[in-house]
Design an enzyme around this catalytic site. Structure first.
Site: not given
Ligand code: MV4
Length: 512
Positions: A116, A200, A235, A292
């Site tokens: 990342k 972040e 997730h 993917r």
């Molecule tokens: C985040 C976020 C809020 N702020 N980053 C969860 C999966 C991963 N791909 C990144 N995720 C998140 N990153 C920041 N800076 C909230 C999430 C997140 C989320 C993101 C996408 C879909 C569902 C989610 C469920 C909870 C938290």
């Protein structure tokens, strides 16, 4: 074009890839573990090879065995599907050494997106908006505290090697940082063998919107619109749609162009998905790139009219993209429901077992990508996804109603499924308004499960029927017992008491 492709996967995605192969007159080679001997994908490929025990590390994740099957079968390319070896850069390198084409991006592009922090540095170079935070790993608690102060609390502490929600933690105060830093670091070490973490800014109540891109091996990159993926739990996506109800034509073009820029700077090839977080003001930020074909690709296929698996195969064979950005049109609306063998009365815990009856929905605008068939037993060893049910219609409103209709038609007997959950989602005012975020499903599941009027009236009828069935079955009535024996393949027994079998029959008739 390839003459033979090995499909290094199982279930519905292996079936999906076999379908693309057959339409292209390419021979498909399947693989199966002990418990998948009778799986649907084995029946849909031209030939299949046994690769070991159920445990994935000994079969679907076993690089040596997969490559050996590729050599023995004479396959020229490998499609990894999703999960298993699909995002394993070492496997991509191993394929290259064997002279077998991996249908997906290069190992280099995969590795870059796997980190990342590396991905963020690259996106910064390309001017792709990403969530404010650190682009480098934070080596100490002091650096983390310092940085969090700079961007302001609340923040999100993430493992550089993580993704898909693994190895991340919200931090709301400096006090919380002390324990969070060590915890996230040791979790990352254990899960990924890499303890690099970074920070972040926390985006509150975000939506998850992702853009599908395709890049050929001649420098052409296009986007195929977005998918709304905010309906998820732990997730795991549950329902996806295309287009996103919050994305208009202008935002689509902007996100699409940003996604193409991200792919270009990474020298990305083949199918990819650029994930964005969208905040409450509809600002979007690059989150990560999935290297993917994704589970939810059917909704993009429905609204673009394209076959994404065929496109992947053509690109891997060295063909240039046969369409330009202007040729891509988003038309209508598609929704996908992931139908799982899960028990709604037991916190949606996996509920595998034998599928005694399947009555699938069909009719206008309905697509079903299934990995199962009636009579088959869903193994406990893998993800219990039974099928992806997609509905396509001219408008979102029509697609919702079409999906509701299909869900009523869908009957799955023998095990518990999450079908009833989708009724609740599709009828929810927040879903219908399109105003939901990633917290929607958790909130819905907190609410007591409603029982609608029709169901309430049927409860006593169901109870009476169940009591009668139990009574009939405990007496070993001829109707039931002959059903049982024939199901086991033995010849049905003659009823012992011919006279009482008429009574029995009469009672059963009365039940109707
Ligand atoms: C985040 C976020 C809020 N702020 N980053 C969860 C999966 C991963 N791909 C990144 N995720 C998140 N990153 C920041 N800076 C909230 C999430 C997140 C989320 C993101 C996408 C879909 C569902 C989610 C469920 C909870 C938290």
């Amino acid at each position: 074009m390839f003459r033979r492709i090995l499909i290094a996967n199982r279930g519905e995605i292996a079936v999906r890839i076999a379908r693309a192969c057959r339409e292209m007159d390419i021979e498909s080679v399947g693989v199966f573990s002990d418990v998948d001997r009778k799986s649907l994908h084995v029946r849909k490929v031209d030939r299949a090879y046994h690769i070991g025990p159920a445990q994935a590390s000994e079969s679907y994740l076993n690089t040596e065995k997969i490559l050996e099957v590729a050599r023995r079968s004479g396959a020229e390319a490998i499609h990894p599907g999703y999960g298993f070896l699909s995002e394993n850069a070492q496997f991509v390198n191993a394929c290259q050494r064997e002279g077998i084409k991996f249908i997906g991006p290069s190992a280099q592009a995969m590795e870059m997106m796997g980190s990342k922090t590396r991905a963020r540095q690259t996106m910064k170079k390309a001017g792709v908006p990403f969530v404010p935070g650190s682009e480098k790993g934070l080596e100490s608690l002091d650096r983390a505290l310092e940085f969090a102060e700079k961007i302001g609390y609340p923040v999100m502490l993430k493992a550089a090697a993580g993704g898909g929600g693994k190895g991340m933690r919200q931090v709301r105060t400096p006090e919380e940082m002390h324990s969070a830093f060590d915890l996230t670091r040791s979790e990352a070490q254990r899960a990924f063998g890499d303890n690099e973490v970074y920070l972040e800014k926390l985006i509150e109540n975000p939506r998850h919107v992702e853009v599908q891109i395709f890049a050929d091996e001649h420098g052409n990159v296009i986007y195929l619109g977005e998918r709304e993926c905010s309906i998820q739990r732990r997730h795991q996506k549950v329902l996806e749609e295309a287009p996103s109800p919050i994305v208009d034509a202008e935002m689509r073009r902007h996100m699409g162009e940003v996604a193409v820029r991200a792919a270009k700077v990474a020298h990305y090839t083949n199918a990819g998905t650029v994930e964005f977080l969208v905040d409450e003001s509809r600002n979007f930020y690059f989150l990560e790139m999935n290297t993917r074909l994704q589970v939810e690709h059917p909704v993009t296929e429905l609204v673009t009219g394209l076959d994404l698996v065929q496109m992947q195969i053509r690109i891997a064979a060295g063909e240039p993209l046969n369409l330009r950005q202007d040729d891509v049109q988003i038309r209508g609306h598609a929704i996908e429901c992931r139908i799982y063998a899960e028990d709604p009365d037991n916190n949606y815990f996996p509920s595998p077992g034998r599928l005694t009856r399947i009555i699938p929905p069909a009719g206008p605008g309905i697509r079903r990508d299934s990995g199962v068939y009636e009579g088959w037993t869903v193994p406990i060893e893998y993800d219990p996804l039974l099928a992806k049910l997609s509905a396509y219609a001219p408008t979102r409103h029509d697609a919702i109603n079409r999906m509701r209709r299909a869900l009523v038609e869908y009957f799955v007997g023998g095990l518990k499924t999450n079908i009833s959950l989708f009724r609740r989602i599709l009828l929810h005012p927040e879903f219908q308004a399109g105003t939901f975020d990633t917290g929607f499903l958790d909130r819905l599941l907190q609410e007591p499960r409603p029982v609608d009027e029709r169901t309430r009236r049927r409860i006593p009828i169901a109870a009476i029927a169940a009591a009668l069935f139990a009574q009939v079955e405990s007496r070993g009535g001829p109707e039931i017992s002959s059903l049982k024996t024939s199901r086991n393949g033995a010849s049905p027994e003659m009823p012992k008491k011919a006279a009482s079998s008429w009574k029995q029959r009469a009672r059963e008739e009365a039940l109707h």
